[in-house]
Design a protein around this motif. Structure first.
Motif, PDB file in Angstrom:
ATOM      1  N   PHE A  47       0.906  -0.967  -0.263  1.00  0.00           N
ATOM      2  CA  PHE A  47       0.302   0.012   0.058  1.00  0.00           C
ATOM      3  C   PHE A  47       0.705   1.272  -0.279  1.00  0.00           C
ATOM      4  CE2 PHE A  47      -3.475   2.493   1.049  1.00  0.00           C
ATOM      5  CZ  PHE A  47      -3.226   3.359   2.044  1.00  0.00           C
ATOM      6  N   LEU A  91      -9.096   5.064  -0.869  1.00  0.00           N
ATOM      7  CA  LEU A  91      -8.836   6.295  -0.245  1.00  0.00           C
ATOM      8  C   LEU A  91      -8.459   7.409  -1.028  1.00  0.00           C
ATOM      9  CD1 LEU A  91      -7.101   4.695   3.472  1.00  0.00           C
ATOM     10  CD2 LEU A  91      -8.728   6.258   2.606  1.00  0.00           C
TER      11      LEU A  91
ATOM     12  N   GLY B  90      -4.687   3.842   5.713  1.00  0.00           N
ATOM     13  CA  GLY B  90      -4.901   2.274   4.833  1.00  0.00           C
ATOM     14  C   GLY B  90      -4.146   1.608   6.128  1.00  0.00           C
ATOM     15  N   ILE B  91      -2.680   2.022   6.778  1.00  0.00           N
ATOM     16  CA  ILE B  91      -2.560   0.958   7.572  1.00  0.00           C
ATOM     17  C   ILE B  91      -3.106   0.087   8.943  1.00  0.00           C
ATOM     18  CG2 ILE B  91      -0.323   0.603   9.005  1.00  0.00           C
ATOM     19  CD1 ILE B  91       0.834   1.878   7.275  1.00  0.00           C
ATOM     20  N   TYR B  93      -6.775   0.558   8.565  1.00  0.00           N
ATOM     21  CA  TYR B  93      -7.987  -0.365   8.236  1.00  0.00           C
ATOM     22  C   TYR B  93      -7.198  -1.889   7.796  1.00  0.00           C
ATOM     23  CZ  TYR B  93     -11.568  -0.622   5.332  1.00  0.00           C
ATOM     24  OH  TYR B  93     -13.469  -1.110   4.935  1.00  0.00           O
ATOM     25  N   ILE B  94      -5.714  -2.014   7.325  1.00  0.00           N
ATOM     26  CA  ILE B  94      -5.240  -3.123   7.159  1.00  0.00           C
ATOM     27  C   ILE B  94      -5.262  -3.413   9.026  1.00  0.00           C
ATOM     28  CG2 ILE B  94      -3.112  -4.271   6.351  1.00  0.00           C
ATOM     29  CD1 ILE B  94      -2.855  -2.616   3.667  1.00  0.00           C
ATOM     30  N   PHE B  95      -4.820  -3.555   9.399  1.00  0.00           N
ATOM     31  CA  PHE B  95      -3.926  -3.566  11.110  1.00  0.00           C
ATOM     32  C   PHE B  95      -5.196  -4.178  11.598  1.00  0.00           C
ATOM     33  CE2 PHE B  95       0.208  -5.067  11.365  1.00  0.00           C
ATOM     34  CZ  PHE B  95       0.881  -4.323  10.454  1.00  0.00           C
ATOM     35  N   LEU B  97      -8.743  -4.896  10.012  1.00  0.00           N
ATOM     36  CA  LEU B  97      -9.112  -6.194   9.181  1.00  0.00           C
ATOM     37  C   LEU B  97      -8.381  -7.277   9.811  1.00  0.00           C
ATOM     38  CD1 LEU B  97      -9.684  -5.169   5.392  1.00  0.00           C
ATOM     39  CD2 LEU B  97     -11.885  -5.796   7.161  1.00  0.00           C
ATOM     40  N   CYS B  98      -7.408  -6.688   9.338  1.00  0.00           N
ATOM     41  CA  CYS B  98      -6.182  -8.365  10.780  1.00  0.00           C
ATOM     42  C   CYS B  98      -6.996  -8.760  11.798  1.00  0.00           C
ATOM     43  CB  CYS B  98      -4.714  -8.312  10.567  1.00  0.00           C
ATOM     44  SG  CYS B  98      -3.670  -9.371  10.910  1.00  0.00           S
ATOM     45  N   ALA B 101     -10.486 -10.448  11.601  1.00  0.00           N
ATOM     46  CA  ALA B 101      -9.754 -11.617  11.355  1.00  0.00           C
ATOM     47  C   ALA B 101      -9.445 -12.746  12.005  1.00  0.00           C
ATOM     48  CB  ALA B 101      -9.056 -11.850  10.013  1.00  0.00           C
ATOM     49  N   PHE B 102      -8.519 -12.397  13.012  1.00  0.00           N
ATOM     50  CA  PHE B 102      -7.982 -13.238  14.792  1.00  0.00           C
ATOM     51  C   PHE B 102      -9.907 -13.026  15.168  1.00  0.00           C
ATOM     52  CE2 PHE B 102      -4.400 -14.281  14.384  1.00  0.00           C
ATOM     53  CZ  PHE B 102      -3.256 -13.046  13.834  1.00  0.00           C
ATOM     54  N   SER B 105     -11.314 -15.729  13.903  1.00  0.00           N
ATOM     55  CA  SER B 105     -10.721 -17.405  14.341  1.00  0.00           C
ATOM     56  C   SER B 105     -10.614 -18.101  15.264  1.00  0.00           C
ATOM     57  CB  SER B 105      -9.090 -17.477  13.545  1.00  0.00           C
ATOM     58  OG  SER B 105      -8.554 -16.710  14.454  1.00  0.00           O
ATOM     59  N   ARG B 109     -12.375 -21.112  16.247  1.00  0.00           N
ATOM     60  CA  ARG B 109     -11.393 -22.313  17.601  1.00  0.00           C
ATOM     61  C   ARG B 109     -12.214 -23.017  19.154  1.00  0.00           C
ATOM     62  NH1 ARG B 109      -6.176 -20.219  18.547  1.00  0.00           N
ATOM     63  NH2 ARG B 109      -5.879 -19.652  16.137  1.00  0.00           N
TER      64      ARG B 109
END
Lengths: 203, 119
Positions: A47, A91, B90-91, B93-95, B97-98, B101-102, B105, B109
């Motif tokens: 990104f 963005l 952006g960063i 948002y990515i983390f 989403l991570c 997801a965690f 999951s 479990r």
């Protein structure tokens, strides 16, 4: 290097959306929760990488990092790249939203192939210099492949293939060289620091 | 006698004044005509000068407008560039989403599973 809105005809855009959606679905099945941080990290790197501009005459091209992402993630690189691209599109309108599927194909397939190439070659060559060289080649090949796919997409939307391919590849030669160096340096560093990250047995 | 003389003098003075005034107008008209011609030529000179000035001014204005348009284009370019805010967005948002997801999951479990510790 991202394709903007309105360049691709609808058929090409829809087809590439379907293809990238398919590859994404297949990739999503294979990941486990331990890989999430890796994917997140590589996605962020991808990104941000497009903001590093290499000035080239009147315009400037930007780093793409498909090689690096492919080497680190292998089969999961498509997810990281698609995520990075979606966020870039949303963005800061880098690449149109209708061209998102095409952009994902353009950047994701080279990453997958670079990863495959690296994995295949690393099984045979395990010397540190050899690995770095292979990484450099994969990095460069990633960019070249991305350029070829871009030229193909533009050709499908009506431009003359050879001219566009020439222009794109010429413009991305500096990017390819830089990325090759970056990939090689990264691999040689990770080999000593954390070999599991590139799925190489610890030296 | 004197009074008549004075009155006569007076009348003649008035007549003289009237005649000279009456004569003035044709002479004055000529002067006026000459004057209007020279005024005309003067105004014509003025008009061409004014035209020159106007064209000069419009050239200056168009130059300045071109400069301003260039600055606007440059400004638009710098505004479009992604700034540090977008990078962090952006960063993040990515983390995020991570993290989501965690979360899912971990739910899958189940509550009793534990991470195996490396010995």
């Amino acid at each position: 290097m991202h394709i903007a809105d309105g360049v691709l005809p609808t058929s090409v855009a829809v087809t590439s959306y379907l293809l990238s959606g398919g590859i994404l679905a297949v990739s999503l099945r294979k990941i486990s929760s331990e890989d999430y941080p890796k994917i997140a990290l590589m996605s962020s790197a991808f990104f941000v990488a497009s903001l590093v501009h290499v000035p080239l005459g009147p315009t400037s091209v930007h780093l793409l990092l498909p090689g690096v992402v492919g080497i680190v993630l292998g089969n999961m690189s498509f997810i990281a790249i698609t995520l990075g691209l979606t966020l870039q599109c949303v963005l800061f309108q880098f690449g149109g939203i209708t061209a998102l599927g095409a952009n994902a194909l353009m950047m994701g397939l080279p990453a997958l192939l670079a990863g495959c190439l690296f994995q295949l070659a690393v099984k045979k060559i395990s010397s540190p210099i050899g690995m770095s060289v292979i990484a450099g080649i994969s990095g460069m090949l990633g960019v070249v492949l991305a350029g070829i796919i871009l030229a193909l997409m533009l050709f499908l939307s009506g431009e003359v293939f050879l001219n566009i391919a020439k222009i794109v590849l010429l413009a991305h030669i500096p990017v390819a060289i830089i990325e090759g160096i970056v990939a090689a340096a990264m691999v040689s560093f990770l080999r000593k620091a954390k070999p599991e990250l590139i799925s190489v047995k610890p030296a | 006698m004197k009074a008549i003389g004075v009155i006569l003098l007076f009348i003649s003075a008035i007549l003289c004044g009237a005649i000279s005034k009456a004569q003035e107008t044709p002479v004055g008209g000529e002067i006026q005509k000459n004057g209007s011609e020279s005024v005309k030529t003067q105004t014509i000179c003025d008009i061409s000068e004014i035209k020159e000035q106007i064209t000069q001014q419009s050239q200056e204005f168009s130059r300045e407008l071109r400069q301003i348009k260039r600055e606007i284009a440059l400004l638009r370019q710098t505004m479009e560039k992604p700034g540090i805010k977008e990078i962090f967005a952006g960063i993040g948002y990515i983390f995020g989403l991570c993290g989501v997801a965690f979360y899912f999951s971990a739910r899958k479990r189940g509550p009793n599973s534990q991470h195996s510790k490396k010995e």
